[in-house]
Design a protein around this motif. Structure first.
Motif, PDB file in Angstrom:
ATOM      1  N   ARG A  38      -4.364  -4.148   3.805  1.00  0.00           N
ATOM      2  CA  ARG A  38      -4.115  -3.610   2.475  1.00  0.00           C
ATOM      3  C   ARG A  38      -4.250  -2.099   2.500  1.00  0.00           C
ATOM      4  NH1 ARG A  38      -9.331  -6.233  -0.749  1.00  0.00           N
ATOM      5  NH2 ARG A  38     -10.960  -4.938   0.202  1.00  0.00           N
ATOM      6  N   THR A  40      -4.625   1.125  -0.226  1.00  0.00           N
ATOM      7  CA  THR A  40      -4.876   1.545  -1.597  1.00  0.00           C
ATOM      8  C   THR A  40      -3.871   2.617  -1.988  1.00  0.00           C
ATOM      9  OG1 THR A  40      -7.217   1.086  -1.308  1.00  0.00           O
ATOM     10  CG2 THR A  40      -6.600   2.474  -3.170  1.00  0.00           C
ATOM     11  N   GLU A  90     -11.826  -3.466  -6.983  1.00  0.00           N
ATOM     12  CA  GLU A  90     -11.686  -2.780  -5.691  1.00  0.00           C
ATOM     13  C   GLU A  90     -10.755  -3.503  -4.725  1.00  0.00           C
ATOM     14  OE1 GLU A  90     -14.542  -3.625  -7.218  1.00  0.00           O
ATOM     15  OE2 GLU A  90     -16.081  -4.262  -5.771  1.00  0.00           O
ATOM     16  N   THR A  92      -7.746  -4.033  -5.592  1.00  0.00           N
ATOM     17  CA  THR A  92      -6.437  -3.488  -5.947  1.00  0.00           C
ATOM     18  C   THR A  92      -5.855  -2.710  -4.780  1.00  0.00           C
ATOM     19  OG1 THR A  92      -6.942  -3.353  -8.307  1.00  0.00           O
ATOM     20  CG2 THR A  92      -5.245  -1.864  -7.462  1.00  0.00           C
ATOM     21  N   ALA A  93      -4.644  -3.098  -4.368  1.00  0.00           N
ATOM     22  CA  ALA A  93      -4.005  -2.459  -3.212  1.00  0.00           C
ATOM     23  C   ALA A  93      -2.616  -3.045  -3.018  1.00  0.00           C
ATOM     24  CB  ALA A  93      -4.837  -2.691  -1.950  1.00  0.00           C
TER      25      ALA A  93
END
Length: 127
Positions: A38, A40, A90, A92-93
């Motif tokens: 992932r 960000t 956190e 989220t990516a």
């Protein structure tokens, strides 16, 4: 090499679940390991999330997702899934699928070992 296409990203509330998928095409008859990374938004690095061997027997998870995420594969459908539960903001990516040639029992963890990459699917977790 194989070509990879991710799907399943979206917006979810914290504590919720989401499943992202990766479909492979091309040289899918060869043994290859698959991993999820992932990235960000706004940052350049790729963080390893989870990996799975060609056999599906061996898996490996980053500490940050262990116990919350599950990676699985269906070779008959050339598909790898990442089930994500108890999502946090956190998480989220952009989630990227990657694959590389490997023995049936090997899990690949390092980006340099993976020579096929998808474009990614965005997962957004709201608080």
């Amino acid at each position: 090499q194989v070509q990879l296409i991710e799907s399943g990203g979206g917006l979810v509330q914290a504590g919720g679940s989401l499943r992202v998928s990766c479909v492979a095409s091309g040289r899918t008859s060869s043994s290859y390991a698959t991993a999820w990374f992932r990235q960000t938004p706004g940052e350049g690095g790729r963080e390893f999330v989870a990996g799975i061997s060609w056999s599906g027997v061996h898996t490996y998870y980053a500490d940050r997702v262990k116990g919350r995420f599950t990676i699985s594969r269906d070779n008959a459908k050339n598909t790898v899934h990442l089930q994500m539960n108890s999502l946090k903001p956190e998480d989220t990516a952009v989630y990227l699928c990657a694959a590389g040639s490997a023995t049936p029992s090997s899990v690949l963890l390092h980006p340099d070992d993976l020579d096929s990459w998808g474009q990614g699917t965005l997962v957004t977790v709201s608080s």
